[in-house]
Design an enzyme around this catalytic site. Sequence first.
Site, mmCIF file in Angstrom:
data_model
loop_
_atom_site.group_PDB
_atom_site.id
_atom_site.type_symbol
_atom_site.label_atom_id
_atom_site.label_comp_id
_atom_site.label_asym_id
_atom_site.label_seq_id
_atom_site.Cartn_x
_atom_site.Cartn_y
_atom_site.Cartn_z
ATOM 1 C CB SER A 181 -1.062 0.082 1.176
ATOM 2 O OG SER A 181 -1.775 -1.170 1.301
ATOM 3 C CG HIS B 94 -5.408 -1.500 4.195
ATOM 4 N ND1 HIS B 94 -6.153 -2.592 3.446
ATOM 5 C CD2 HIS B 94 -4.841 -0.765 3.246
ATOM 6 C CE1 HIS B 94 -5.809 -2.195 2.277
ATOM 7 N NE2 HIS B 94 -5.138 -1.228 2.010
#
Length: 462
Positions: free
Chosen positions: A305, A382
């Site tokens: 990410s 997340h």
Amino acid sequence: MNTSFFGELLQSITERGRALLDRTRERRSSAEARSASLVELCDELLSGRGEASGVALAREILSYYAELTSGPRIAFFEALAHRFGPDHGKLDAAIAAWRANPSDDTATRVHRAAEPRRQELLRRLNLAPGGTAALVRMREHLLDALNRRSDLKVVDNDFVHMFSSWFNRGFLVLRRIDWSTPASVLEKIIRYEAVHQIHDWNDLRHRIDPPDRRCYAFFHPALIDDPLIFVEVALTREIPSAIAPILTLQREVIRPDKASTAVFYSISNCQRGLSGVSFGHFLIKQVAEEIARETPKLSTFVTLSPVPNFSQWLKRERQSEASEVLSAADRTALTGLDQSHWWQDEKVSEEVEEPLLRAAAWYFLHAKTRSGTPVDSVARFHLGNGARLERLNWLADSSERAIDQGHGLMVNYLYDLDDIEKNHEAYAQQRTVVASSAVTKLARAKARDLVPANGDVTAVFL
């Protein structure tokens, strides 16, 4: 569900309603017709007409709105803010009734009276063919206006309230995207990719067609061929520490049964008009479970990410004399970030790496917004989905955008299917950032200046 049949039925109802509206308006004077405005049509829609004519009127309003330029749009939003709020007279009466006789019935009356008329207007506009998509586009325009007109926030609150009900996870459908997916959808995947640009059709095929690549998208029944969010996945032999080996066209393709790890390397929200609207948690878990059914040998599910808010945060810490994050030695080393193309200078890069990674660990674990959530927007997503902050990857993305936003840093979030619910609850209830021991140790490390007997200053990292 046969959406084609349903659409044709709704279209038929709309046409019959339009005929009713036309016969009614024929009886009006031409002067009255000319003076009718978009706002007046909205008042008319809320006046309690029959459903058929209401659907036709809703379509007319949305069609009228679609022709507006930015100035008239803002005027329309102003009217929504000031003319379509709660009915204060009804609200005062409902509150008085509740005070005189507190009960479930009078409390319900207060609740109904407190609801802005805008919300019922949005419900009725949504009945028009294509109404949901039109309202999502309308909110895009509203978001543009909010940059200059904070007084329109009340209107945006109502959009978010309605969309949160209409787009909750129970309505979303997960579909795999591959080379056989209709071209109209594939074009949108190219256009909506927000993390790692898809350059052309060949690049797209490279991401969705090989046996070790996957792409999944969530759709809503009201937006049949328009994805809301999609996830690109790479099947690999290990947890990746850089994005280039995943994106390169000159890579070795591996058989799925030889892979141990599923890497979610790009997650893109497609509808700007739905920004800030939660689709619910566990979306990534749903994708992971789908992949696990297809490839049972996979044991690890991680992301690679970006860190979109880190550079700005670190800049503020470097400028702050009261920073508790950076030592004097750190500040000195991080001046290398001010050098043009610093990441291409091996000496400067080595000097920057250690203090930057420690600062990044502190950033992820402790930097919070006023509401107590992590500063990093990707981290919020997340962690809310039940992931664990697993690893920080130095110079994992050297693209211009990644350097500008996160100094090239990328992060692995680990999705342990057995711990997702527990991690989610810890984050939702206490805002706990669940992290690996490697990250927490890095955040605790401090640099301090020691002055040896010879007078030289040495930075010691504990």
